[in-house]
Design an enzyme around this catalytic site. Structure first.
Site, mmCIF file in Angstrom:
data_model
loop_
_atom_site.group_PDB
_atom_site.id
_atom_site.type_symbol
_atom_site.label_atom_id
_atom_site.label_comp_id
_atom_site.label_asym_id
_atom_site.label_seq_id
_atom_site.Cartn_x
_atom_site.Cartn_y
_atom_site.Cartn_z
ATOM 1 N N TYR A 142 -21.333 39.904 18.146
ATOM 2 C CA TYR A 142 -21.530 39.993 19.596
ATOM 3 C C TYR A 142 -20.459 39.210 20.358
ATOM 4 O O TYR A 142 -20.168 39.515 21.499
ATOM 5 C CB TYR A 142 -22.904 39.447 19.981
ATOM 6 N N LYS A 192 -25.799 41.047 4.514
ATOM 7 C CA LYS A 192 -25.157 42.167 3.813
ATOM 8 C C LYS A 192 -24.062 41.541 2.948
ATOM 9 O O LYS A 192 -22.884 41.880 3.054
ATOM 10 C CB LYS A 192 -24.620 43.177 4.848
ATOM 11 N N ASP A 224 -30.259 46.539 4.640
ATOM 12 C CA ASP A 224 -30.751 47.919 4.485
ATOM 13 C C ASP A 224 -32.102 47.917 3.777
ATOM 14 O O ASP A 224 -33.048 48.608 4.185
ATOM 15 C CB ASP A 224 -29.731 48.801 3.746
ATOM 16 N N ASP A 248 -30.986 41.926 16.158
ATOM 17 C CA ASP A 248 -31.207 42.861 17.261
ATOM 18 C C ASP A 248 -31.913 44.109 16.738
ATOM 19 O O ASP A 248 -32.923 44.563 17.282
ATOM 20 C CB ASP A 248 -29.862 43.228 17.891
ATOM 21 N N ASP A 252 -36.316 45.136 16.892
ATOM 22 C CA ASP A 252 -36.855 46.369 17.492
ATOM 23 C C ASP A 252 -37.760 47.077 16.488
ATOM 24 O O ASP A 252 -38.841 47.567 16.825
ATOM 25 C CB ASP A 252 -35.724 47.336 17.884
#
Ligand code: IPM
Ligand code: MG
Length: 357
Positions: A142, A192, A224, A248, A252
């Site tokens: 970000y 990751k 994942d 982020d 959600d």
């Protein structure tokens, strides 16, 4: 009597409808429990662009820094989507997080038992769900540079950079382990590391910090797999700690397990002033119709009472009021089910304000 100074940043879309409901709840709490809250409102996002030409005016930043806590609604909407990147409403949010230094974003995904049939997942899969997503909020892709879109021989190319430093990882890991101590003592660190070096470092540093918290279990999971496990068996998680971008996305996903993104609050901590906001956005498609769910914002106000003002009992009183109103069958359209009473934004805010004991 101590005065708690709160800067309100309603912003855009449903933000303008839900923040006033949280204020009503706080005022009711103040009356019933003898607390003095002082509110000051400032412009942010599209509303600020329209009035003064920038998404995060200096006065707003000052109002935030001078407050004891900041309550934000939401920013953004189709009206401002054509603007160049640096002038978009979303920049206000990122600017606020950066300037306030709120590196730790707490996003609890808790299932209210009476809403278990409102989720798209089977009730038996989500029964007992209580996850705390700890998202790193002021670093990673970000904020990393180089970034931007530039020309090259073949056309254009877009660039973003994932960067994490040891101190950034250490401090967010400590927050996560500390929270786990007050919960079920399990931290899942999501990365990751099999592909991205920055998160290979993440894994290494989280493992090192874990040595300070031997009473907490640490598991590592690739992002994942985590996205899959959240749907498969979400109750395996207690605290999830992860990077800005992964947090982020996963927050959600976690929110939908609870039935509606309209239920999830957040707290952004670790900086000069705590920043509290619902995790949903400005929802322009339903704005101005008195149908948005104010509960995420009201629960964000409860997090403010807990984390910025250390008023644990008051925070719990707000949460109990939300429970009570849901138990009595009142529902905004996003969580409506057969046999329940459909309730608008203002009605829901009023009911919760009245239900504060
Ligand atoms: C969130 C939002 C923001 C983010 C956007 C609006 C910039 O999606 O708070 O989750 O990506 O952090
Ligand atoms: Mg988001």
């Amino acid at each position: 009597m101590k005065t708690y100074r709160i800067t309100l940043l309603p912003g855009d879309g449903v933000g303008r409808e839900i923040v006033p409901e949280a204020v009503r709840v706080l005022e009711s709490l103040g009356k019933r429990r003898g607390r003095c809250f002082e509110f000051r409102e400032a412009l942010v996002g599209g509303a600020a662009i329209d009035r003064v030409g920038v998404p995060l005016p200096d006065e707003t930043l000052t109002a935030a820094l001078e407050a004891d806590a900041v309550l934000l609604g939401a920013v953004g909407g189709p009206k401002w989507e054509g603007l160049e990147y640096a002038k978009r409403p979303e920049r206000a949010l990122l600017g606020l997080r950066e300037k306030l230094g709120t590196f730790a974003n707490l996003r609890p995904a808790v299932l209210f038992p009476m809403l278990k049939d409102a989720s798209t997942l089977k009730p038996e899969v989500i029964e007992g769900l209580d996850i705390m997503v700890v998202r790193e909020l002021t670093g990673g892709i970000y904020f990393g540079t180089p970034r931007g879109v530039e020309r090259y021989e073949g056309g254009e190319r877009g660039i973003n950079t994932e960067i994490y430093t040891t101190p950034e990882i250490e401090r967010i890991a400590r927050i996560a382990f500390g929270l786990a101590r007050k919960r079920r003592r399990l931290v899942t660190s999501v990365d990751k590391a099999n592909v991205l070096e920055a998160t290979e470092l993440w894994r290494r540093v989280v493992t090192k910090v874990h040595a300070e918290f031997p009473d907490v279990e640490l598991r590592h999971m690739y992002v994942d797999n985590c996205a899959m496990q959240l749907i498969r068996r979400p109750t395996q998680f207690d605290v999830i700690v992860t990077t800005n971008l992964f947090g982020d996305i996963l927050s959600d996903e976690a929110s939908m397990l609870t039935g509606s993104i309209g239920m999830l609050p957040s707290a952004s901590l670790g900086g000069a002033v705590g920043l509290y906001e619902p995790i949903h956005g400005s929802a322009p498609d339903i704005a101005g119709q008195n149908i948005a769910n104010p509960i995420a914002t009201i629960l964000s106000a409860a997090m403010m009472l807990r984390h910025s003002f250390e008023l644990e009992d008051d925070a719990a009183a707000v949460e109990r009021a939300v429970h009570r109103v849901l138990e009595r069958g009142y529902r905004t359209p996003d969580i409506l089910q057969p046999g329940m009473t459909k309730t608008g934004t203002r009605e829901m805010g009023g009911l919760i304000a009245d239900a504060i004991a």
